[in-house]
Design a protein around this motif. Sequence first.
Motif, short mmCIF file in Angstrom:
data_model
loop_
_atom_site.label_atom_id
_atom_site.label_comp_id
_atom_site.label_asym_id
_atom_site.label_seq_id
_atom_site.Cartn_x
_atom_site.Cartn_y
_atom_site.Cartn_z
N THR A 1 0.81 -1.22 0.00
CA THR A 1 0.00 0.00 0.00
C THR A 1 0.84 1.27 0.00
OG1 THR A 1 -0.13 0.06 2.42
CG2 THR A 1 -1.86 -1.17 1.25
N GLY A 2 2.05 1.18 0.54
CA GLY A 2 2.87 2.37 0.67
C GLY A 2 2.48 3.24 1.85
N PHE A 3 1.55 2.77 2.68
CA PHE A 3 1.10 3.51 3.85
C PHE A 3 2.06 3.26 5.02
CE2 PHE A 3 -2.26 4.75 1.51
CZ PHE A 3 -3.46 4.05 1.58
N PRO A 4 2.14 4.21 5.97
CA PRO A 4 2.90 3.96 7.20
C PRO A 4 2.29 2.80 7.98
CG PRO A 4 2.37 6.30 6.95
CD PRO A 4 1.58 5.57 5.92
N THR A 5 3.10 2.14 8.77
CA THR A 5 2.62 1.00 9.54
C THR A 5 1.44 1.37 10.44
OG1 THR A 5 4.85 0.04 9.56
CG2 THR A 5 3.31 -0.78 11.21
N THR A 6 1.52 2.53 11.09
CA THR A 6 0.44 2.96 11.98
C THR A 6 -0.88 3.10 11.23
OG1 THR A 6 1.98 4.14 13.42
CG2 THR A 6 -0.33 4.75 13.57
N LYS A 7 -0.83 3.67 10.03
CA LYS A 7 -2.04 3.85 9.25
C LYS A 7 -2.63 2.52 8.83
CE LYS A 7 -3.83 6.52 5.33
NZ LYS A 7 -3.49 7.52 4.31
N VAL A 8 -1.77 1.57 8.42
CA VAL A 8 -2.26 0.25 8.03
C VAL A 8 -2.91 -0.44 9.22
CG1 VAL A 8 -1.58 -2.04 7.21
CG2 VAL A 8 -0.58 -0.02 6.16
N LEU A 9 -2.28 -0.35 10.40
CA LEU A 9 -2.86 -0.96 11.60
C LEU A 9 -4.22 -0.38 11.93
CD1 LEU A 9 0.30 -1.24 13.87
CD2 LEU A 9 -1.14 -3.15 13.13
N GLN A 10 -4.35 0.95 11.83
CA GLN A 10 -5.63 1.59 12.11
C GLN A 10 -6.69 1.13 11.13
OE1 GLN A 10 -4.53 5.68 11.82
NE2 GLN A 10 -3.58 5.77 13.84
N THR A 11 -6.31 1.01 9.87
CA THR A 11 -7.25 0.59 8.84
C THR A 11 -7.65 -0.87 9.04
OG1 THR A 11 -6.19 2.13 7.31
CG2 THR A 11 -7.66 0.51 6.35
N LEU A 12 -6.70 -1.70 9.44
CA LEU A 12 -7.02 -3.10 9.70
C LEU A 12 -8.02 -3.24 10.84
CD1 LEU A 12 -3.43 -4.61 9.37
CD2 LEU A 12 -5.37 -5.09 7.85
N VAL A 13 -7.88 -2.38 11.86
CA VAL A 13 -8.84 -2.40 12.97
C VAL A 13 -10.25 -2.08 12.46
CG1 VAL A 13 -9.55 -1.23 15.09
CG2 VAL A 13 -7.17 -1.89 14.78
N LEU A 14 -10.36 -1.05 11.61
CA LEU A 14 -11.67 -0.68 11.06
C LEU A 14 -12.25 -1.81 10.22
CD1 LEU A 14 -11.01 3.03 10.01
CD2 LEU A 14 -12.39 2.22 11.92
N LEU A 15 -11.42 -2.48 9.43
CA LEU A 15 -11.89 -3.58 8.60
C LEU A 15 -12.34 -4.77 9.45
CD1 LEU A 15 -9.22 -3.45 5.76
CD2 LEU A 15 -11.66 -2.92 5.52
N GLN A 16 -11.64 -4.98 10.57
CA GLN A 16 -12.06 -6.05 11.48
C GLN A 16 -13.37 -5.68 12.18
OE1 GLN A 16 -8.74 -8.24 13.73
NE2 GLN A 16 -7.70 -6.35 13.09
N LEU A 17 -13.48 -4.41 12.59
CA LEU A 17 -14.72 -3.96 13.23
C LEU A 17 -15.90 -4.10 12.27
CD1 LEU A 17 -13.48 -0.73 15.04
CD2 LEU A 17 -14.22 -2.85 16.12
N GLY A 18 -15.65 -3.87 10.99
CA GLY A 18 -16.70 -4.01 9.98
C GLY A 18 -17.00 -5.44 9.59
N GLY A 19 -16.20 -6.38 10.11
CA GLY A 19 -16.45 -7.78 9.81
C GLY A 19 -15.95 -8.23 8.45
N HIS A 20 -15.06 -7.45 7.83
CA HIS A 20 -14.58 -7.78 6.49
C HIS A 20 -13.35 -8.67 6.48
CE1 HIS A 20 -17.45 -4.85 5.24
NE2 HIS A 20 -16.82 -3.87 5.87
N ILE A 21 -12.53 -8.58 7.53
CA ILE A 21 -11.33 -9.38 7.61
C ILE A 21 -11.21 -9.94 9.01
CG2 ILE A 21 -10.15 -7.96 5.87
CD1 ILE A 21 -8.47 -6.79 8.21
N ARG A 22 -10.30 -10.90 9.18
CA ARG A 22 -10.00 -11.39 10.51
C ARG A 22 -8.51 -11.71 10.61
NH1 ARG A 22 -10.79 -17.30 10.52
NH2 ARG A 22 -11.28 -17.95 8.40
N GLU A 23 -8.01 -11.62 11.83
CA GLU A 23 -6.61 -11.91 12.09
C GLU A 23 -6.50 -13.37 12.50
OE1 GLU A 23 -2.88 -9.81 14.49
OE2 GLU A 23 -4.93 -9.65 15.29
N ILE A 24 -5.84 -14.21 11.68
CA ILE A 24 -5.78 -15.64 11.98
C ILE A 24 -4.56 -16.00 12.82
CG2 ILE A 24 -7.08 -16.30 9.93
CD1 ILE A 24 -4.30 -17.08 8.71
#
Length: 319
Positions: free
Chosen positions: A266-289
């Motif tokens: 993505t070219g995003f900073p690590t912090t931004k990717v982590l924040q976005t991953l949290v939102l995607l998990q909250l939305g039920g779109h992804i999960r951390e295995i």
Amino acid sequence: MRDIYNRRNSIQWIQQEDIEYPEKLRPYKGMPKTLYVLGGLPDPSRPSVAVVGARRSTSYGDNIARQFSAELAANGIQIISGLAWGIDTAAHTGALEGGGETYAVMGCGVDVCYPAGNRKLYDWILQEKRGGIISEQEPGRPPLAGFFPARNRIISGLADLVLVVEAREKSGSLITADQALEQGKDVYVVPGRITDELSRGCLNLLKQGAGLADSPETLLEALHMTKNGRCKNRKNGKVLLAKDENIVYSWIRLQPVSLDELVKKTGFPTTKVLQTLVLLQLGGHIREIRKNEYVRTDSRIIDGEVFSNRGVTGKGEDN
């Protein structure tokens, strides 16, 4: 996690290496190595909104903070504030009245109710098990002026969004807003009259690009939530996401992808990717295995192989 007992309460002592330490705080530098907690911590799978503002608030500000917090809490949003007089008090009260949970981040030990006049509210949170009291200060430590600006980074760090209701041109609420912006969080502001001193800080935030909060629905929309507490981001079977979320989501397949790969792709900073991953998990779109490895939720893992709703995709294949 370690337990310290005093005469009345069990205080949880949570260190950064403990699994209970809030995941939302981990991406940021300078977060407390130890947190003390009475009650509980915010549920990481649910959205949280920090509501902050003036201590010497107006009745208008109190009513707005109480109304917004009650409406958000009734729709599954956790409310975070600082238990101070004014807007903080109204926010906690509204969350409890809305049937939700609220969390107070203190500038003193968690066993010290400050201000003392908020004892009823403090007890309401704990006795009804409707949230928790959180601090980086050791139990028994009295409130000191320098502790309050420091605790604001925890308030914003635990939140997905910060709402400012009434703030002077120089106020602690603006410190929280600044912390939130540095953490990549959205900041929303309730508008006030341009002639009011308590509107000056809010107007300055609006000039800097903060969002205008004219209703609780505006904040629900920003969190991609509907009024029934469900995620509002699918249409005709397609996932509807904000731009940054969509970019990160597009790189996540049915095969596990690591955090490092997502940062690179993505070219995003690590912090931004982590924040976005949290939102995607909250939305039920992804999960951390596994730790920092993610898949879309329309896949399941059996003995290391990834299965989709259409069948096995195998190991190492890019779907």
